[in-house]
Design a protein around this motif. Structure first.
Motif, PDB file in Angstrom:
ATOM      1  N   GLU A 138      41.806 -31.618  -1.621  1.00  0.00           N
ATOM      2  CA  GLU A 138      43.066 -30.887  -1.708  1.00  0.00           C
ATOM      3  C   GLU A 138      43.446 -30.388  -0.324  1.00  0.00           C
ATOM      4  N   GLU A 139      44.633 -30.687   0.109  1.00  0.00           N
ATOM      5  CA  GLU A 139      45.116 -30.226   1.404  1.00  0.00           C
ATOM      6  C   GLU A 139      46.287 -29.287   1.203  1.00  0.00           C
ATOM      7  N   PRO A 140      46.295 -28.094   1.689  1.00  0.00           N
ATOM      8  CA  PRO A 140      45.138 -27.354   2.190  1.00  0.00           C
ATOM      9  C   PRO A 140      44.308 -26.838   1.015  1.00  0.00           C
ATOM     10  N   PRO A 141      43.033 -26.553   1.226  1.00  0.00           N
ATOM     11  CA  PRO A 141      42.214 -26.051   0.116  1.00  0.00           C
ATOM     12  C   PRO A 141      42.709 -24.677  -0.318  1.00  0.00           C
ATOM     13  N   THR A 142      43.100 -24.580  -1.549  1.00  0.00           N
ATOM     14  CA  THR A 142      43.621 -23.309  -2.045  1.00  0.00           C
ATOM     15  C   THR A 142      42.477 -22.465  -2.575  1.00  0.00           C
ATOM     16  N   ASN A 143      42.109 -22.654  -3.781  1.00  0.00           N
ATOM     17  CA  ASN A 143      41.046 -21.874  -4.383  1.00  0.00           C
ATOM     18  C   ASN A 143      39.880 -22.812  -4.695  1.00  0.00           C
ATOM     19  N   ARG A 144      38.899 -22.814  -3.835  1.00  0.00           N
ATOM     20  CA  ARG A 144      37.775 -23.741  -3.990  1.00  0.00           C
ATOM     21  C   ARG A 144      36.992 -23.494  -5.263  1.00  0.00           C
ATOM     22  N   ARG A 145      36.904 -22.253  -5.685  1.00  0.00           N
ATOM     23  CA  ARG A 145      36.184 -21.941  -6.926  1.00  0.00           C
ATOM     24  C   ARG A 145      36.891 -22.580  -8.122  1.00  0.00           C
ATOM     25  N   ALA A 146      38.218 -22.484  -8.155  1.00  0.00           N
ATOM     26  CA  ALA A 146      38.987 -23.092  -9.248  1.00  0.00           C
ATOM     27  C   ALA A 146      38.877 -24.615  -9.204  1.00  0.00           C
ATOM     28  N   LEU A 147      38.873 -25.175  -7.999  1.00  0.00           N
ATOM     29  CA  LEU A 147      38.743 -26.622  -7.861  1.00  0.00           C
ATOM     30  C   LEU A 147      37.364 -27.082  -8.323  1.00  0.00           C
ATOM     31  N   ARG A 148      36.317 -26.349  -7.953  1.00  0.00           N
ATOM     32  CA  ARG A 148      34.958 -26.692  -8.388  1.00  0.00           C
ATOM     33  C   ARG A 148      34.855 -26.605  -9.907  1.00  0.00           C
ATOM     34  N   ARG A 149      35.461 -25.569 -10.487  1.00  0.00           N
ATOM     35  CA  ARG A 149      35.455 -25.406 -11.945  1.00  0.00           C
ATOM     36  C   ARG A 149      36.164 -26.585 -12.622  1.00  0.00           C
ATOM     37  N   ARG A 150      37.294 -26.989 -12.044  1.00  0.00           N
ATOM     38  CA  ARG A 150      38.047 -28.114 -12.607  1.00  0.00           C
ATOM     39  C   ARG A 150      37.207 -29.388 -12.608  1.00  0.00           C
ATOM     40  N   PHE A 151      36.498 -29.640 -11.506  1.00  0.00           N
ATOM     41  CA  PHE A 151      35.669 -30.842 -11.438  1.00  0.00           C
ATOM     42  C   PHE A 151      34.436 -30.726 -12.329  1.00  0.00           C
ATOM     43  N   ALA A 152      33.900 -29.537 -12.474  1.00  0.00           N
ATOM     44  CA  ALA A 152      32.769 -29.346 -13.393  1.00  0.00           C
ATOM     45  C   ALA A 152      33.212 -29.642 -14.822  1.00  0.00           C
ATOM     46  N   LEU A 153      34.405 -29.192 -15.182  1.00  0.00           N
ATOM     47  CA  LEU A 153      34.943 -29.505 -16.514  1.00  0.00           C
ATOM     48  C   LEU A 153      35.174 -31.002 -16.679  1.00  0.00           C
ATOM     49  N   LEU A 154      35.593 -31.667 -15.614  1.00  0.00           N
ATOM     50  CA  LEU A 154      35.773 -33.120 -15.677  1.00  0.00           C
ATOM     51  C   LEU A 154      34.444 -33.823 -15.933  1.00  0.00           C
ATOM     52  N   LEU A 155      33.369 -33.327 -15.345  1.00  0.00           N
ATOM     53  CA  LEU A 155      32.053 -33.933 -15.564  1.00  0.00           C
ATOM     54  C   LEU A 155      31.560 -33.702 -16.991  1.00  0.00           C
ATOM     55  N   LEU A 156      32.058 -32.650 -17.625  1.00  0.00           N
ATOM     56  CA  LEU A 156      31.705 -32.395 -19.031  1.00  0.00           C
ATOM     57  C   LEU A 156      32.530 -33.259 -19.991  1.00  0.00           C
ATOM     58  N   SER A 157      33.712 -33.635 -19.576  1.00  0.00           N
ATOM     59  CA  SER A 157      34.638 -34.337 -20.461  1.00  0.00           C
ATOM     60  C   SER A 157      34.069 -35.606 -21.087  1.00  0.00           C
ATOM     61  N   PRO A 158      33.388 -36.479 -20.330  1.00  0.00           N
ATOM     62  CA  PRO A 158      32.832 -37.672 -20.988  1.00  0.00           C
ATOM     63  C   PRO A 158      31.809 -37.320 -22.067  1.00  0.00           C
ATOM     64  N   LEU A 159      31.052 -36.258 -21.857  1.00  0.00           N
ATOM     65  CA  LEU A 159      30.059 -35.847 -22.853  1.00  0.00           C
ATOM     66  C   LEU A 159      30.744 -35.388 -24.133  1.00  0.00           C
ATOM     67  N   VAL A 160      31.826 -34.632 -23.975  1.00  0.00           N
ATOM     68  CA  VAL A 160      32.576 -34.172 -25.146  1.00  0.00           C
ATOM     69  C   VAL A 160      33.218 -35.361 -25.843  1.00  0.00           C
ATOM     70  N   GLU A 161      33.764 -36.290 -25.074  1.00  0.00           N
ATOM     71  CA  GLU A 161      34.406 -37.471 -25.668  1.00  0.00           C
ATOM     72  C   GLU A 161      33.388 -38.327 -26.419  1.00  0.00           C
ATOM     73  N   ILE A 162      32.207 -38.501 -25.872  1.00  0.00           N
ATOM     74  CA  ILE A 162      31.146 -39.255 -26.557  1.00  0.00           C
ATOM     75  C   ILE A 162      30.777 -38.535 -27.855  1.00  0.00           C
ATOM     76  N   ALA A 163      30.633 -37.222 -27.775  1.00  0.00           N
ATOM     77  CA  ALA A 163      30.279 -36.452 -28.972  1.00  0.00           C
ATOM     78  C   ALA A 163      31.357 -36.586 -30.053  1.00  0.00           C
ATOM     79  N   TRP A 164      32.628 -36.624 -29.647  1.00  0.00           N
ATOM     80  CA  TRP A 164      33.734 -36.711 -30.608  1.00  0.00           C
ATOM     81  C   TRP A 164      33.941 -38.108 -31.157  1.00  0.00           C
ATOM     82  N   SER A 165      33.340 -39.116 -30.545  1.00  0.00           N
ATOM     83  CA  SER A 165      33.655 -40.501 -30.917  1.00  0.00           C
ATOM     84  C   SER A 165      33.361 -40.826 -32.373  1.00  0.00           C
ATOM     85  N   ASP A 166      32.421 -40.120 -32.998  1.00  0.00           N
ATOM     86  CA  ASP A 166      32.144 -40.392 -34.415  1.00  0.00           C
ATOM     87  C   ASP A 166      32.879 -39.426 -35.337  1.00  0.00           C
TER      88      ASP A 166
END
Length: 182
Positions: free
Chosen positions: A42-70
Motif C-alpha cells: 500500500e502506498e503510502p502505508p496508512t494503518n499497518r495494523r489494519a493491513l496486517r489484520r486484513r491479510f490475516a483474515l485473508l489467510l483464514l478465508s480458505p479455511l472457512v471456505e473449506i469448512a463451509w463446502s459441505d
C-alpha cells in the motif's frame, strides 16, 4: 475386533501428528505475516495494523471456505479456525471473537467468496517467491486438516473416508487458485 482397535490407534496417532503439523504451519504463517514489509502492499502505508489484520483474515478465508463446502462448519473445524485466528492476533477481545464467529455461522454469498479469492490472490502475488511457497504449503496443509475434521461418522473415518466429495472439490479449487497466482 482387534483390527478395529489397531486402526483406531493408528488413526489417533495420525491425527496427533497432523495436529502438531497444523500448529507448526500456523506458526510459520504468523511469522510470514510478521516479516512482511507492508510498504510493498500500500502506498503510502496508512494503518499497518489494519493491513496486517486484513491479510490475516485473508489467510483464514480458505479455511472457512473449506469448512463451509459441505454446508456446515462443525465444532472441530471452527475450533481449528479459531485457534489460527488467535495465533494471528485476531481474537484479542470479545468483539474479535464474535466477529469471527459470525463469519463462520453464515455462508458468504458467492460474490463475497469470489472477492475473497481475488484479494487473496493479490496478496499472494505481492509476496516474495520464498514466502509465496511457504504460504502455499502451509495453507494447503491447514486446509487439508480442516477438511478432515468435518467427519462425524467414526466408522467411515476409520475406513479412510476422511474428506467428503464437496470438500475434495473445494480443496481442488483452492489448489488451482494458488497455482494460477504463481
Amino acid at each position: 475386533m482387534n483390527m478395529f482397535f489397531r486402526r483406531g490407534i493408528k488413526e489417533y496417532q495420525r491425527q496427533i501428528t497432523l495436529k502438531e503439523s497444523f500448529a507448526i504451519q500456523t506458526k510459520r504463517l504468523r511469522e510470514v505475516l510478521d516479516s512482511i514489509k507492508w510498504t510493498n502492499f500500500e502506498e503510502p502505508p496508512t494503518n499497518r495494523r489494519a493491513l496486517r489484520r486484513r491479510f490475516a483474515l485473508l489467510l483464514l478465508s480458505p479455511l472457512v471456505e473449506i469448512a463451509w463446502s459441505d454446508g456446515r462448519v462443525t465444532r472441530r473445524e471452527s475450533d481449528l479456525i479459531l485457534q489460527v485466528a488467535e495465533s494471528y492476533g485476531l481474537i484479542k477481545n470479545e468483539a474479535g471473537y464474535c466477529g469471527l464467529l459470525e463469519k463462520m455461522t453464515s455462508r458468504p454469498a458467492p460474490k463475497t467468496v469470489g472477492r475473497m479469492w481475488q484479494n487473496l490472490r493479490e496478496f499472494y502475488e505481492n509476496l516474495p517467491a520464498f514466502e509465496r511457497q511457504t504460504v502455499s504449503y502451509c495453507l494447503t496443509v491447514q486446509a487439508q486438516f480442516v477438511a478432515e475434521q468435518s467427519s462425524d461418522n467414526l466408522l467411515a473415518f476409520l475406513r479412510g473416508e476422511r474428506v467428503s466429495s464437496s470438500e475434495r472439490e473445494a480443496l481442488t479449487l483452492f489448489s488451482e487458485q494458488l497455482k494460477n497466482a504463481e
